[in-house]
Design a protein around this motif. Structure first.
Motif, PDB file in Angstrom:
ATOM      1  N   GLY A 130      -5.359 -38.524 -33.745  1.00 29.43           N
ATOM      2  CA  GLY A 130      -6.512 -38.614 -32.486  1.00 29.43           C
ATOM      3  C   GLY A 130      -6.139 -38.755 -31.731  1.00 29.43           C
ATOM      4  N   LEU A 131      -5.368 -37.484 -30.894  1.00 29.55           N
ATOM      5  CA  LEU A 131      -4.387 -38.053 -29.295  1.00 29.55           C
ATOM      6  C   LEU A 131      -6.136 -37.379 -28.957  1.00 29.55           C
ATOM      7  N   LEU A 132      -7.135 -37.504 -28.178  1.00 24.32           N
ATOM      8  CA  LEU A 132      -8.060 -37.170 -28.247  1.00 24.32           C
ATOM      9  C   LEU A 132      -8.035 -38.826 -27.468  1.00 24.32           C
ATOM     10  N   VAL A 133      -8.492 -38.127 -25.934  1.00 26.50           N
ATOM     11  CA  VAL A 133      -8.362 -39.683 -24.625  1.00 26.50           C
ATOM     12  C   VAL A 133      -9.609 -38.574 -24.063  1.00 26.50           C
ATOM     13  N   LYS A 134     -10.816 -39.946 -24.172  1.00 24.25           N
ATOM     14  CA  LYS A 134     -12.028 -39.991 -23.297  1.00 24.25           C
ATOM     15  C   LYS A 134     -11.859 -40.226 -21.874  1.00 24.25           C
ATOM     16  N   ILE A 135     -12.015 -39.006 -21.149  1.00 26.76           N
ATOM     17  CA  ILE A 135     -11.410 -38.117 -19.621  1.00 26.76           C
ATOM     18  C   ILE A 135     -12.619 -40.008 -19.132  1.00 26.76           C
ATOM     19  N   SER A 136     -13.681 -40.115 -19.125  1.00 29.12           N
ATOM     20  CA  SER A 136     -14.144 -41.383 -17.928  1.00 29.12           C
ATOM     21  C   SER A 136     -13.224 -42.861 -18.472  1.00 29.12           C
ATOM     22  N   ASP A 137     -12.694 -42.777 -19.528  1.00 31.51           N
ATOM     23  CA  ASP A 137     -11.549 -44.032 -19.613  1.00 31.51           C
ATOM     24  C   ASP A 137     -10.594 -43.483 -18.995  1.00 31.51           C
ATOM     25  N   SER A 166      -9.442 -27.447 -23.639  1.00 32.53           N
ATOM     26  CA  SER A 166     -10.299 -26.050 -25.078  1.00 32.53           C
ATOM     27  C   SER A 166     -10.350 -26.789 -25.554  1.00 32.53           C
ATOM     28  N   ASN A 167     -11.592 -26.334 -26.618  1.00 29.98           N
ATOM     29  CA  ASN A 167     -12.065 -26.388 -28.101  1.00 29.98           C
ATOM     30  C   ASN A 167     -11.897 -28.335 -28.432  1.00 29.98           C
ATOM     31  N   VAL A 168     -12.484 -29.250 -27.504  1.00 33.58           N
ATOM     32  CA  VAL A 168     -12.594 -30.658 -27.889  1.00 33.58           C
ATOM     33  C   VAL A 168     -13.996 -31.029 -27.062  1.00 33.58           C
ATOM     34  N   PRO A 169     -14.578 -32.089 -27.598  1.00 35.58           N
ATOM     35  CA  PRO A 169     -15.502 -32.547 -27.317  1.00 35.58           C
ATOM     36  C   PRO A 169     -15.932 -32.391 -26.226  1.00 35.58           C
ATOM     37  N   SER A 170     -16.444 -32.023 -24.909  1.00 36.28           N
ATOM     38  CA  SER A 170     -16.895 -32.100 -23.771  1.00 36.28           C
ATOM     39  C   SER A 170     -16.666 -33.566 -23.346  1.00 36.28           C
ATOM     40  N   GLY A 171     -15.683 -33.785 -21.925  1.00 36.13           N
ATOM     41  CA  GLY A 171     -15.222 -35.089 -21.559  1.00 36.13           C
ATOM     42  C   GLY A 171     -14.595 -35.735 -22.523  1.00 36.13           C
ATOM     43  N   TYR A 172     -13.710 -35.054 -23.030  1.00 36.92           N
ATOM     44  CA  TYR A 172     -12.268 -35.670 -23.664  1.00 36.92           C
ATOM     45  C   TYR A 172     -11.491 -34.479 -23.002  1.00 36.92           C
ATOM     46  N   VAL A 173     -10.457 -34.879 -23.790  1.00 35.59           N
ATOM     47  CA  VAL A 173      -9.198 -34.177 -22.974  1.00 35.59           C
ATOM     48  C   VAL A 173      -7.813 -34.317 -24.542  1.00 35.59           C
ATOM     49  N   CYS A 174      -7.601 -32.949 -25.351  1.00 34.84           N
ATOM     50  CA  CYS A 174      -6.411 -33.745 -25.891  1.00 34.84           C
ATOM     51  C   CYS A 174      -4.412 -33.759 -25.663  1.00 34.84           C
ATOM     52  N   LEU A 175      -4.007 -34.623 -25.756  1.00 34.98           N
ATOM     53  CA  LEU A 175      -2.843 -34.360 -25.763  1.00 34.98           C
ATOM     54  C   LEU A 175      -1.770 -33.653 -26.954  1.00 34.98           C
ATOM     55  N   PRO A 176      -0.662 -33.140 -26.442  1.00 37.18           N
ATOM     56  CA  PRO A 176       0.370 -32.792 -27.506  1.00 37.18           C
ATOM     57  C   PRO A 176       0.957 -34.158 -27.991  1.00 37.18           C
ATOM     58  N   PRO A 177       0.866 -33.414 -29.563  1.00 27.23           N
ATOM     59  CA  PRO A 177       1.619 -34.824 -30.106  1.00 27.23           C
ATOM     60  C   PRO A 177       3.466 -35.357 -29.647  1.00 27.23           C
ATOM     61  N   SER A 178       3.292 -36.060 -29.296  1.00 29.33           N
ATOM     62  CA  SER A 178       5.072 -36.392 -28.552  1.00 29.33           C
ATOM     63  C   SER A 178       6.057 -35.890 -29.541  1.00 29.33           C
ATOM     64  N   ASP A 179       6.354 -35.555 -30.910  1.00 28.45           N
ATOM     65  CA  ASP A 179       8.153 -35.042 -31.535  1.00 28.45           C
ATOM     66  C   ASP A 179       6.783 -34.296 -32.380  1.00 28.45           C
ATOM     67  N   PRO A 180       7.219 -33.113 -32.309  1.00 26.24           N
ATOM     68  CA  PRO A 180       6.124 -32.279 -33.090  1.00 26.24           C
ATOM     69  C   PRO A 180       7.700 -31.776 -33.684  1.00 26.24           C
ATOM     70  N   ASP A 181       8.713 -31.769 -33.800  1.00 27.76           N
ATOM     71  CA  ASP A 181       9.540 -30.986 -35.089  1.00 27.76           C
ATOM     72  C   ASP A 181       8.899 -32.633 -36.506  1.00 27.76           C
ATOM     73  N   ARG A 182       9.142 -33.432 -35.532  1.00 31.54           N
ATOM     74  CA  ARG A 182       9.332 -34.600 -36.963  1.00 31.54           C
ATOM     75  C   ARG A 182       7.543 -34.304 -37.553  1.00 31.54           C
ATOM     76  N   VAL A 183       6.603 -33.642 -36.884  1.00 31.65           N
ATOM     77  CA  VAL A 183       5.397 -33.970 -37.192  1.00 31.65           C
ATOM     78  C   VAL A 183       5.288 -32.405 -38.083  1.00 31.65           C
ATOM     79  N   ALA A 184       6.012 -31.362 -37.699  1.00 34.43           N
ATOM     80  CA  ALA A 184       6.504 -30.462 -39.011  1.00 34.43           C
ATOM     81  C   ALA A 184       6.767 -30.509 -40.154  1.00 34.43           C
TER      82      ALA A 184
END
Lengths: 307, 307
Positions: A55-62, A147-165
């Motif tokens: 759920g790391l998508l952010v609405k740009i207008s927000d 890129s490859n997220v819906p128009s008007g949104y932006v994607c943040l990377p996970p903050s702890d990728p080792d833990r996610v892996a």
């Protein structure tokens, strides 16, 4: 003779929404393709799809850019909302790089795009790349990506990728009983040849870097080298399939690699920032000295030739 | 659903001597393994084996270092014969990088080697890497390498790798009737994570960089990106097998990649050196400005918090 062979499978996933059990989706998709998951497989997951599941998508207008972000955005020719998000998601701002200078150059523009006008528009909309420390690595624009997220949104990377892996790996083991290696990949720019390569930003279950510096080569001599960036090589391999089919392959499974298993985190293999900076400074200093010396030698050679 | 799949085969070769018909040896070895050569295969060849076939081995005791080379060698803590060969095989010396500073750092030393003392000895025998322009690329130590060549010898890289790749490709077509892509790879250092990655230094038969900058993503938005360094990704893939089995796999065949065929040379995709330097200078300048601004904002925030 046994043939040394790797198999590389692209695994398309259904569209991922926040809360998706990504590991389960990967396992089901692999089963549906008839590939399945086997012990010792390496699974490369693009960080984009992890962000979507988290759920790391952010609405740009927000996004309300601060004064600071607006001033920097003006200087760098970047959207203010983007600078605001970069500032929020960085531990430290290291600098900026004029990507537009390289991209707009006629030779380069010719080879990066077949639609010159459209490319120029994109280049001018985001002139500098910010270089920041996001904690686990140095990243351009803090790894934020539209890129490859819906128009008007932006994607943040996970903050702890080792833990996610680690989480994906553990869950796959739970579901299948197989111990696999999981690597999170992201796309980063290159400058010697303009373009991008996928690199590893998190890993679990694999020694990501071979520890063979100074070991013997085939002739018994100590080798200057032997430190292969295996995890990054695996991400580059995965990119060959991820990039091809309209970006609908966010997961790639690599089978047949004889890798060393481990619980080491990729974050351990980072060069301390202070050390890198010191090395770069010393490098610049010594480069000036060497070039000065070479210039003197050229003059001497020239004079010798003349008299 | 069609599974997107690549097959990656390691092709061991017999020891290569000067004058060997490398293309024929590759074809014969692939046939012996039962893999064969097919139209559309990508064949990655390490430049080391090309150098051996071209007789580019130099006997170290035959190298007479000039005064210039001896002085620079003293400053950089490098063998004088090596500096002499680097000077001879470079178009321009760009600088030097204190690799020893990174490699000797306790954290890094721990992960690059399991034999600390042996590693330290190798590090101290060659403290700085020289960064030079060899004509077709920027290379550390001019791509000169002592590993996996007989004791007392050193290996020079081919001077026109695009032409070599073209030659191997043409000869393979002659022998088999198949149009393949041929890529020459070499190993280069990385600094964000200490270690090395294989990159492409020459190519024939493939568009080495995708030209999709600014094209639409899956949601129809223009993408900042889409310039994948395919040839480099293929070399990274090949390195996974080349690095594994005691370096006796100098050729890797990749089957199943849907690539764009072309006669373009890799050399065309280089960033002009002057342009890169200008961009780096501007980058440093703007970084100083941005960090100064951020420092002012921090002070302002601090004062605001205090009063």
């Amino acid at each position: 003779m046994v043939v040394r062979k790797l198999e590389v499978f692209g695994i398309p996933l259904p569209e991922i929404t926040p809360g998706t059990d990504l590991a389960r989706t990967i396992v089901e998709s692999a089963n549906r393709l008839g590939i399945g998951i086997r012990d010792g497989d390496v699974i490369v997951v693009t960080s984009k799809v992890v962000s979507k599941a988290m759920g790391l998508l952010v609405k740009i207008s927000d996004v309300r850019p601060s004064t600071k972000a607006r001033i920097i955005a003006r200087i760098l020719g970047k959207p203010a909302w983007e600078v605001e998000l970069i500032l929020r998601n960085s531990k430290r701002i290291l600098g900026a790089f004029p990507a537009h200078m390289l991209l707009k150059h006629s030779t380069i523009l010719n080879y990066i795009s077949r639609d010159r006008d459209r490319a120029l528009k994109v280049i001018e909309s985001d002139r500098y790349l910010m270089i920041v420390d996001v904690g686990y690595r140095v990243a351009t624009d803090a790894g934020i990506d539209t890129s490859n997220v819906p128009s008007g949104y932006v994607c943040l990377p996970p903050s702890d990728p080792d833990r996610v892996a680690r989480g994906i790996r553990d869950r796959i083991r739970e579901l299948t009983g197989c111990d696999v290696a999981v690597i999170l990949s992201d796309t980063e720019g290159s400058v010697l040849r303009v373009g991008s390569l996928d690199i590893a930003i998190g890993a679990s279950g694999i020694v990501p870097v071979t520890a063979k510096f100074g070991e013997s080569d085939r002739f018994g001599k100590s080798k200057y080298g032997g430190v292969d960036l295996i995890a990054d090589e695996l991400c580059a391999t995965a990119a060959l399939l991820m990039g091809q089919t309209g970006e609908s392959i966010p997961v790639v499974l690599i089978r047949g690699l004889n890798y060393e298993r481990s619980n080491l985190e990729l974050g351990r293999f980072r060069v301390p920032r202070g050390l890198l900076l010191k090395a770069l400074m010393l490098g610049i200093l010594i480069s000036v000295v060497i070039r000065f010396l070479l210039a003197i030698f050229s003059v001497v050679d020239l004079l010798r030739g003349r008299w």
